[in-house]
Structures are given as structure tokens and as C-alpha cells.
Design an enzyme around this catalytic site. Structure first.
Site, short mmCIF file in Angstrom:
data_model
loop_
_atom_site.label_atom_id
_atom_site.label_comp_id
_atom_site.label_asym_id
_atom_site.label_seq_id
_atom_site.Cartn_x
_atom_site.Cartn_y
_atom_site.Cartn_z
N ASN A 99 -8.06 21.00 1.40
CA ASN A 99 -7.67 21.31 3.05
C ASN A 99 -8.43 20.69 3.47
O ASN A 99 -9.27 20.75 4.19
CB ASN A 99 -6.48 22.22 3.25
CG ASN A 99 -6.02 21.80 4.17
OD1 ASN A 99 -5.50 20.83 5.37
ND2 ASN A 99 -5.59 23.08 4.93
N TRP A 100 -8.48 19.42 4.54
CA TRP A 100 -9.12 18.60 5.33
C TRP A 100 -8.65 19.04 6.33
O TRP A 100 -9.55 18.37 7.29
CB TRP A 100 -9.68 16.97 4.68
CG TRP A 100 -9.98 16.48 3.42
CD1 TRP A 100 -11.01 17.45 3.00
CD2 TRP A 100 -10.73 15.15 3.14
NE1 TRP A 100 -11.41 16.50 2.63
CE2 TRP A 100 -11.49 15.15 2.11
CE3 TRP A 100 -9.78 13.90 4.10
CZ2 TRP A 100 -11.51 13.65 1.65
CZ3 TRP A 100 -10.49 12.56 3.19
CH2 TRP A 100 -11.08 12.85 2.15
N LYS A 101 -6.99 19.42 6.61
CA LYS A 101 -7.47 19.71 8.13
C LYS A 101 -7.52 18.31 8.78
O LYS A 101 -7.48 17.90 8.18
CB LYS A 101 -7.99 20.51 9.15
CG LYS A 101 -7.88 21.98 7.69
CD LYS A 101 -8.58 23.50 8.12
CE LYS A 101 -8.32 24.01 6.84
NZ LYS A 101 -8.42 25.55 7.19
N HIS A 142 1.32 25.77 5.72
CA HIS A 142 0.17 26.42 6.64
C HIS A 142 0.18 27.33 6.97
O HIS A 142 0.42 27.08 8.28
CB HIS A 142 -0.69 25.35 6.13
CG HIS A 142 -2.41 25.70 6.47
ND1 HIS A 142 -2.94 26.27 7.82
CD2 HIS A 142 -3.06 26.03 6.15
CE1 HIS A 142 -4.43 26.70 7.04
NE2 HIS A 142 -4.52 26.50 6.28
N GLU A 187 -1.78 27.73 9.41
CA GLU A 187 -2.24 27.15 11.00
C GLU A 187 -0.67 26.14 11.89
O GLU A 187 -0.74 26.62 13.17
CB GLU A 187 -3.61 25.90 10.87
CG GLU A 187 -4.64 26.39 11.06
CD GLU A 187 -5.09 26.20 9.62
OE1 GLU A 187 -5.36 24.91 9.19
OE2 GLU A 187 -6.48 26.50 9.51
N GLU A 219 -3.29 32.26 1.13
CA GLU A 219 -3.96 32.48 2.13
C GLU A 219 -3.80 33.75 3.17
O GLU A 219 -3.18 33.75 4.54
CB GLU A 219 -4.20 31.31 2.76
CG GLU A 219 -4.19 29.53 2.13
CD GLU A 219 -4.32 29.00 2.34
OE1 GLU A 219 -5.92 28.38 2.34
OE2 GLU A 219 -3.76 27.95 3.28
N GLY A 222 -11.51 30.66 7.52
CA GLY A 222 -12.17 29.96 8.29
C GLY A 222 -13.16 30.77 9.03
O GLY A 222 -13.92 30.36 9.58
N SER A 248 -11.84 31.03 3.02
CA SER A 248 -12.42 30.96 2.56
C SER A 248 -13.85 30.63 1.27
O SER A 248 -14.79 31.61 0.58
CB SER A 248 -13.67 31.85 3.79
OG SER A 248 -13.86 32.59 4.50
N GLY A 301 -10.49 24.43 1.88
CA GLY A 301 -11.05 24.20 4.01
C GLY A 301 -12.09 23.71 3.56
O GLY A 301 -12.45 22.70 3.36
N GLY A 302 -12.68 24.12 4.71
CA GLY A 302 -14.04 23.72 5.02
C GLY A 302 -15.33 23.07 3.47
O GLY A 302 -15.49 21.96 3.60
P1 13P Z 1 -11.43 27.57 4.76
O1 13P Z 1 -11.80 27.37 3.28
O2 13P Z 1 -12.30 26.91 5.97
O3 13P Z 1 -11.53 28.99 5.36
O4 13P Z 1 -9.91 27.34 4.90
C1 13P Z 1 -8.94 27.78 4.01
C2 13P Z 1 -6.96 27.05 3.74
O5 13P Z 1 -6.68 26.94 5.51
C3 13P Z 1 -7.08 26.13 3.21
O6 13P Z 1 -5.60 25.87 3.38
#
Ligand code: 13P
Length: 252
Positions: free
Chosen positions: A9-11, A94, A96, A166, A172, A212, A233-234
């Protein structure tokens, strides 16, 4: 029996050049799609370019969609529009989007149904806040999220979905749920699915862990009985790190 799935997930990261460089770097390196499903969920503006360049073993997903087929919804994208460009997955609900963009259990439900109807695989996100984890009510809260997301969804449709557990406090933050914690909640989710449908159906639906995930902890998370992959994500932004994650899933 459940094929592992690793979704990045590149956000809201990368520019066009970064996105193209990434897809060229990973295309030939990702494992055979019959062994692992490798997915990148990118910002919508990159989707067309990524789908055009996606290799044999990688698939592209969106990070959000609207639940209506079409209509006067300025700035939105429908599932049919995504499908018409060859997009195969969409993250739905998600945390967010729940926190900053008014996503609710009700819109998650409508989007899940719209995605399945358009032949888009929804990656349905659920998870608890730190407050809820500490209060010991995680299973109850996640159960409600699942029940509301799958309202009016029959077994055949449910089988076309993927769930991502999640925990909000792990996203994050560098603070990962322990493999045991993640597995326990995922088993609780599977039990909810068994109640809504049958055990057979629940055993077939893939449930990912997200929060994470990185190259260091991926093996221990994926070694757990009920964790079928990861939503990352990251650690999905760098091609090398993404490839390490998808290759880790080969051991599942
Ligand atoms: P991180 O892997 O950066 O913690 O993000 C997780 C996430 O929100 C994937 O959708």
C-alpha cells in the site's frame, strides 16, 4: 490451501517516475503468481501506467473507490472505472480513510459489494485502536466491523474478498503486533466468518496482517497458522524490500 498474498500500500507516496522505476525493477523478480499473489496498491493517478507495464506475476490495486456505479460524485472513481483500466484489487476501509475521510462501516459494506459486483477483489481492512486493545475488547470491536462489512453479502461473494487485519496502533509506528497477537485476532475473525457463513467458507477466505511489517519480522508473522499474507505500507515502497517480502511468502 490459501494462496499467500502480499499487497503493498503505497499510500500517498511516489511520483510518476518513481512508480515506473519500481514496476520495472520488480516485474521479472516477483515469484510465480500461482505460488504467491503479489499486488501493489498505488495512488489512482498511477494505476493506468502501472497496469500497462505490470509483468506476468504482479497485479495492481487501487486504495479506494466509490460505491456507486456512476453519478455526480466529483473527484471519485467507481469500481467499473477501475476494472475498465485493468485494475484487479482495491483496498477498502483502511483506517486512514476511516479516520480522515469519513469512511464508515456502512460505506465499507457498500464498497465491498460494489467491488465484488465489478469483479474487483476488495481488501477489506479492519482493526482496533490502542485504547480498545488495552481495554481488552479487540475481538468484540473487530467482530462488529466484520459483521457490518459483510452485511447482505452471501458466501459466494464473501469468497471473492480478502480481509486485512491492521491494528491502528501498529500502522506506521514501528510497533508490530506480535505474531501470536496477530494470529489470535485473525483466528477470531475467521470464527466470525464461520458464524456468518460456514467453517468451510471461513477456511477459504484469506486474512492478511498489516502494521509495520518489514523484512525483519515478515518471516515470523507469515509462519503463523492463520496469517495468509501482509498488507504493507512503508516497507513496500522500496523494490528490494518489497521483493524480500513477496519472496518470504514462498515459504508459507
Ligand atoms: P506500515 O506498513 O507503514 O505500518 O503501514 C501499514 C498499512 O497501513 C498498510 O495498509
Amino acid at each position: 490451501m490459501r494462496k499467500p498474498l502480499i499487497a503493498g500500500n503505497w499510500k500517498m507516496y511516489k511520483t510518476k517516475d518513481d512508480a515506473l522505476a519500481f514496476i520495472y525493477a520488480v516485474n521479472l523478480e516477483v515469484p510465480d503468481k500461482d505460488l504467491v499473489e503479489s499486488v501493489i496498491c498505488a495512488p489512482s493517478i498511477f494505476l493506468r501506467d502501472l497496469v500497462k507495464r505490470e509483468g506476468e506475476n504482479i497485479r495492481i490495486g487501487a486504495q479506494n473507490m466509490h460505491y456507486a456505479n456512476e453519478g455526480a460524485y466529483t473527484g471519485e472513481t467507481s469500481a467499473a472505472m477501475l476494472k475498465s483500466y485493468g485494475v484487479d484489487y482495491c483496498i477498502i476501509g483502511h483506517s486512514e480513510r476511516r479516520a480522515y475521510f469519513n469512511e464508515t462501516d456502512e460505506t465499507v459494506n457498500l464498497k465491498l459489494i460494489a467491488a465484488v459486483n465489478a469483479d474487483i477483489i476488495p481488501i477489506v481492512c479492519v482493526g482496533e485502536s490502542l485504547e480498545i486493545r488495552e481495554a481488552g475488547t479487540t475481538d468484540h470491536v473487530v467482530k462488529k466491523q466484520i459483521e457490518k462489512a459483510y452485511l447482505n453479502v452471501d458466501a459466494e461473494e464473501a469468497l471473492k474478498t480478502v480481509i486485512a487485519y491492521e491494528p491502528i496502533w501498529a500502522i506506521g509506528t514501528g510497533r508490530t503486533a506480535t505474531p501470536e497477537q496477530a494470529n489470535e485476532t485473525i483466528i477470531a475473525i475467521r470464527n466470525v466468518l464461520a458464524t456468518l457463513y460456514t467453517k468451510e467458507v471461513a477456511d477459504k477466505i484469506r486474512i492478511l496482517y498489516g502494521g509495520s511489517v518489514n523484512v525483519k519480522n515478515v518471516d515470523s508473522l507469515l509462519s503463523m497458522s492463520d496469517i495468509d499474507g501482509a498488507l504493507v505500507g512503508g516497507a513496500s515502497l522500496d523494490p528490494k524490500s518489497y521483493l524480500t517480502l513477496v519472496k518470504a511468502a514462498l515459504k508459507k
